[in-house]
Structures are given as structure tokens and as C-alpha cells.
Enzyme design. Structure first.
Site, PDB file in Angstrom:
ATOM      1  N   GLU A  41       0.831  -1.199   0.000  1.00 60.71           N
ATOM      2  CA  GLU A  41       0.000   0.000   0.000  1.00 60.71           C
ATOM      3  C   GLU A  41       0.870   1.255   0.000  1.00 60.71           C
ATOM      4  O   GLU A  41       1.919   1.291   0.642  1.00 60.71           O
ATOM      5  CB  GLU A  41      -0.907  -0.011   1.237  1.00 60.71           C
ATOM      6  CG  GLU A  41      -1.728  -1.291   1.354  1.00 60.71           C
ATOM      7  CD  GLU A  41      -2.429  -1.457   2.689  1.00 60.71           C
ATOM      8  OE1 GLU A  41      -2.638  -0.434   3.373  1.00 60.71           O
ATOM      9  OE2 GLU A  41      -2.762  -2.601   3.041  1.00 60.71           O
ATOM     10  N   GLU A  65      -9.942   5.681   2.645  1.00 63.12           N
ATOM     11  CA  GLU A  65     -10.311   4.902   3.818  1.00 63.12           C
ATOM     12  C   GLU A  65     -10.269   5.802   5.046  1.00 63.12           C
ATOM     13  O   GLU A  65      -9.382   6.648   5.170  1.00 63.12           O
ATOM     14  CB  GLU A  65      -9.341   3.731   4.011  1.00 63.12           C
ATOM     15  CG  GLU A  65      -9.594   2.895   5.260  1.00 63.12           C
ATOM     16  CD  GLU A  65      -8.576   1.777   5.426  1.00 63.12           C
ATOM     17  OE1 GLU A  65      -8.636   1.071   6.460  1.00 63.12           O
ATOM     18  OE2 GLU A  65      -7.702   1.625   4.539  1.00 63.12           O
TER      19      GLU A  65
END
Length: 467
Positions: A271, A382
Site C-alpha cells: 500500500e 479509507e
């Protein structure tokens, strides 16, 4: 240089920022409304240590944090941990934002402490970069920084705050943001420091990815459709904002996920993106971050360089350092480009920041499934919602605006691309989108000649439709 703004109708009609990596940072151009909110919520973290009867009292200057007492035994344990990850610097740089950047010899960096990397030889550069396949119209659009309507605009790329004083790390060293006892004490525990909480599978429709709504995680993402079986990398350009965060243990991020395996047990995930996390960094600045795990966030992996794993090769990029400038509402937009791909010969997963700046790589030894290839890519936002007092958080995703606000107001990801088995980097033609609670955060996708496949996403969190 500032971006020339134009009013949006149905799609981007103002400039995206440049994808060049050659600029030095300019002064921050934060959203006035967002900045004022964050300034009120998050004054710079000030910690006061008071020694009394073998105990340290830690006072946080944030309204929502309580006084904590920490035993000298725990402080000693924390210091031993910090001694492992804060390697002796060759040179130290004081960033204008309060960070301390240590220039550490590349062979002394934390990555090489990993038991799987004892005999690892640092790879100086990838054996091969992805081959780019774009048509002439798209190439001209990127080169001349065109908007959706074909207007040539002036763009700017977000860079890093610690560069402002002009000091650089010496050759042969890598810049590492120094961790402090304050950073550790904001975490739930020493074990939790630098780690994401385990993500739980989402009850979902059959064609959706295994993103997580467990532990208060909420998403607005795009993801690769089922036609992609083997993926060897992903790329996107995303604009940078400074969303307000309601609680110290909540965060808001925008990132690329490169995934393989099961979310239940053995997920491999790489990520990278930008993140605002008061708990991790002690402030409300957006920061470049990375993360990895090889067991679904259970015991392996961490943010940035807070554990052994990611091998940094670049002396100009500090992972975990603040990004500046940031986008402003209905005004200047600043973005960053991130590419992650697998070296076709040695198998390491490399990361590029901007169009051409190699940051470093995740060695293939760290992974099981990703030692071969990825099976899915996700792009998007997120947040963590702790639901204080039973209400949804006010923590914003992206700019804090819903996708329908469009260019200059909503957050975006543009020019979504995938690396295939032949090491070709090409535009993603088909994506699916998912927002677990579209009344709080949502997403809308589009396609154009100059932005390829792109989407707007984000939201304010709690509102009349999101109680």
C-alpha cells in the site's frame, strides 16, 4: 507554480497538477475552511514529561486526549524499541514542521534487520521499468498538462516539507523520519505502534472485493474487475488534501492497494499513498506513507520504516514526511503520482513517487502470494470511524466533499493504470466501485482522453443523512 483554475461542468475543466518530479516544494496552499477546522482540532502536539516517584506523567495538548501515567519500566522498554528503529545518523535535518529527518547509511537502515533479509544485497535499481503504452492524444495531454476540454494549463506537484531549507541527505544515505517516545505513547500499545488493526471481511455482494468495514474502517474505492487474473503493478495520480480528523485514534487516507490472498488469513498487501493520522504522527498534516503485510495485518508489516521490511534506495524522499503544498477548495490543486510494480527479473516490488523518482522496494522474500503476482488492485479512500457517543465520526475523507462536487472540490484519482505479465503499463479500461456507506462517503467514476479512467470520491462523514 499555481494551477490555473476553471469552473467545472460535468468533468474536470481545471488543471490536474504536473506529474514531473523535478520541482522543489513551494509554500503550502491548504484549504482555508479545512485548515481552520484542523487548526482548532489539532494544534501541534505538545507533550510534557514530569518525573515523579519513578513515573512519567504525559500531558497531551489536544482536547480529546487524557493525561496518562507511564511507568519508568515501560519507558525503558519503549526506548529500547526506538533504539532498534532509529538508526545512528550520518547527518540530521530539522524540518520546518518539527520533524527530525535522520540521514542513515543505506546499509544500516531498518529493513535489513528482518530475519528473511540477513543476506539481502540491496538492489540499486530495478532491472527493467514498465513499458508505457498510451496513444498519441493521451501522451500529448500528459505532456502539455491538458484538462478534459483540451486546455493547456500550468500545473504543480506536491513534494515534501523537509526540503524547504534546501538541505539534503548525503549520497549513500537514506532519509528516515525519527520516531519519538511521544509517537509510541499515542498508540494503544508498543505492539500496536506503526501497525494497522486487522481488517475483517466485509459482508458484501459476490463481485465486490474483500475490503473491510470491521474495526470501524470505511472505504470509497475503485477496484479491478474480474478480467484481471495476474497483475504485476499499478499506478495512479491523486490530489492531496488535509482532511479534518475528529478523534486522535482515527485517520483518513488515500492510497493504492496491490493485493493477493485471502482477507481472512493470508492476505498479502502492498500500500502507498497519503495519510492524515494524528495518532501516528502527532499532527494533522498529510504525509506520504507505505504499508505492507503478508498475513492479513495479523503479525507482519507496518507503516513506513517502523519495522524491518521496505528497502529504501532514495536520498530525497522521506517516507512518513509531510507533503506540501496541498489542494485548496475551488482553487489550486496539487497531486502526487505513485507507481508500484514487480521487477520482472528479481521479483522485488518497486515504488516510484512522481513520474520518475525511485523510492525503494519491498523484497519478494517478505511475501507468499505476492512473491508471484497480485490478483487485485484497489484505489481510493479509507477512514476509521470510532463512533464516539454512538454517532458517526466527523472525520473527512479526501477533501470532505462528496464525489458530485467534481474538480477542484472533490478528491480524485486519475489515469488509473495496471502493469501486465509482459511488464506493459496500460490504462485500466474497466473498474468497479464500492462505498460501504454512500451517505457518509461516496465515489463516481468516469473516463476521458486525458485523464483515462478516473474517479471522484470522499465525503464529510457525519451529516443529516449519515447520523
Amino acid at each position: 507554480m499555481d494551477i490555473v483554475g476553471r469552473k467545472r461542468r460535468d468533468s474536470p475543466s481545471s488543471s490536474s497538477s504536473s506529474s514531473s518530479t523535478s520541482s522543489s516544494s513551494s509554500s503550502s496552499s491548504s484549504s482555508s475552511s479545512s485548515s481552520s477546522t484542523t487548526t482548532k482540532l489539532f494544534p501541534l502536539l505538545a507533550l510534557l514529561f514530569v518525573f515523579s516517584s519513578q513515573r512519567f506523567t504525559i500531558a497531551f495538548a489536544l482536547n480529546y486526549t487524557k493525561y496518562r501515567q507511564v511507568s519508568s519500566v515501560r519507558m525503558a522498554r519503549i526506548q529500547r524499541h526506538l533504539d532498534k528503529i532509529n538508526k545512528p545518523p550520518v547527518f540530521t535535518i530539522a524540518s520546518p514542521d518539527g520533524d527530525i529527518i535522520d540521514c542513515v547509511h543505506k546499509r544500516k537502515q531498518p529493513a535489513l534487520d528482518h530475519p528473511l533479509l540477513k543476506n539481502h544485497k540491496i538492489q540499486r535499481a530495478p532491472s527493467e521499468r514498465p513499458k508505457v503504452k498510451i496513444d498519441e492524444e493521451e501522451r500529448d495531454g500528459k505532456k502539455n498538462k491538458m484538462d478534459e476540454g483540451g486546455n493547456i494549463l500550468i500545473g504543480a506537484e506536491a513534494w515534501q516539507t523537509w526540503h524547504r531549507n534546501g538541505t539534503r541527505c548525503p549520497r549513500g544515505t537514506v532519509p528516515i523520519r525519527r520516531s519519538t517516545p511521544h509517537d509510541v505513547l499515542r498508540a494503544k500499545s508498543l505492539y500496536d505502534f506503526g501497525r494497522k488493526q486487522r481488517r475483517l471481511p466485509l459482508a458484501r455482494r459476490s463481485d465486490a472485493p474483500d475490503v473491510v468495514s470491521g474495526n470501524g474502517h470505511e472505504h470509497a474505492i475503485a477496484y479491478t474487475a474480474g478480467t484481471w487474473q495476474e497483475i504485476y503493478g499499478a499506478k495512479a495520480t491523486l490530489n492531496v488534501w488535509d482532511p479534518s480528523i475528529e478523534e486522535v485514534n482515527e485517520f483518513s487516507l488515500s492510497q493504492i492497494w496491490v493485493l493477493s490472498g485471502s482477507f481472512d488469513s493470508d492476505l498479502n498487501s502492498i500500500e502507498a499513498g497519503w495519510q492524515v493520522s494524528p495518532e501516528l504522527y502527532g499532527d494533522s498534516r498529510p504525509r506520504l506513507f507505505t504499508y505492507w503485510t503478508s498475513d492479513a495485518y495479523q503479525a507482519t508489516g507496518c507503516y513506513n520504516l517502523l519495522c524491518a521490511g521496505f528497502v529504501q534506495t532514495n536520498s530525497r524522499i522521506a517516507i512518513g514526511a509531510a507533503i506540501s503544498p496541498v489542494s485548496s477548495f475551488a482553487a489550486n490543486q496539487y497531486d502526487i503520482t505513485i507507481l508500484v510494480w514487480k521487477d520482472p527479473k528479481l521479483g522485488n516490488w518497486w515504488m516510484v513517487f512522481g513520474e520518475d523518482t525511485l523510492v525503494g522496494y519491498w523484497p519478494s522474500e517478505l511475501f507468499t502470494h505476492l512473491a508471484d503476482h497480485a490478483t487485485m488492485v484497489e484505489w481510493g479512500g479509507e477512514v476509521v470511524d470510532t463512533r464516539i457517543n454512538g454517532e458517526h465520526t466527523l472525520t473527512q475523507m479526501g477533501s470532505g466533499q462528496f464525489a458530485e462536487s467534481g474538480f477542484g472540490k472533490a478528491s480524485y484519482f486519475r489515469n488509473l493504470e495496471i502493469v501486465d505479465s509482459d511488464n506493459n503499463l496500460g490504462s485500466v479500461q474497466s473498474i468497479q466501485t464500492l462505498a460501504e456507506n454512500s451517505n457518509c462517503y461516496d465515489i463516481e467514476s468516469f473516463n476521458s482522453n486525458n485523464w483515462g479512467t478516473y474517479f471522484y470520491y470522499g465525503g464529510p462523514g457525519r451529516n443529516p443523512n449519515c447520523p
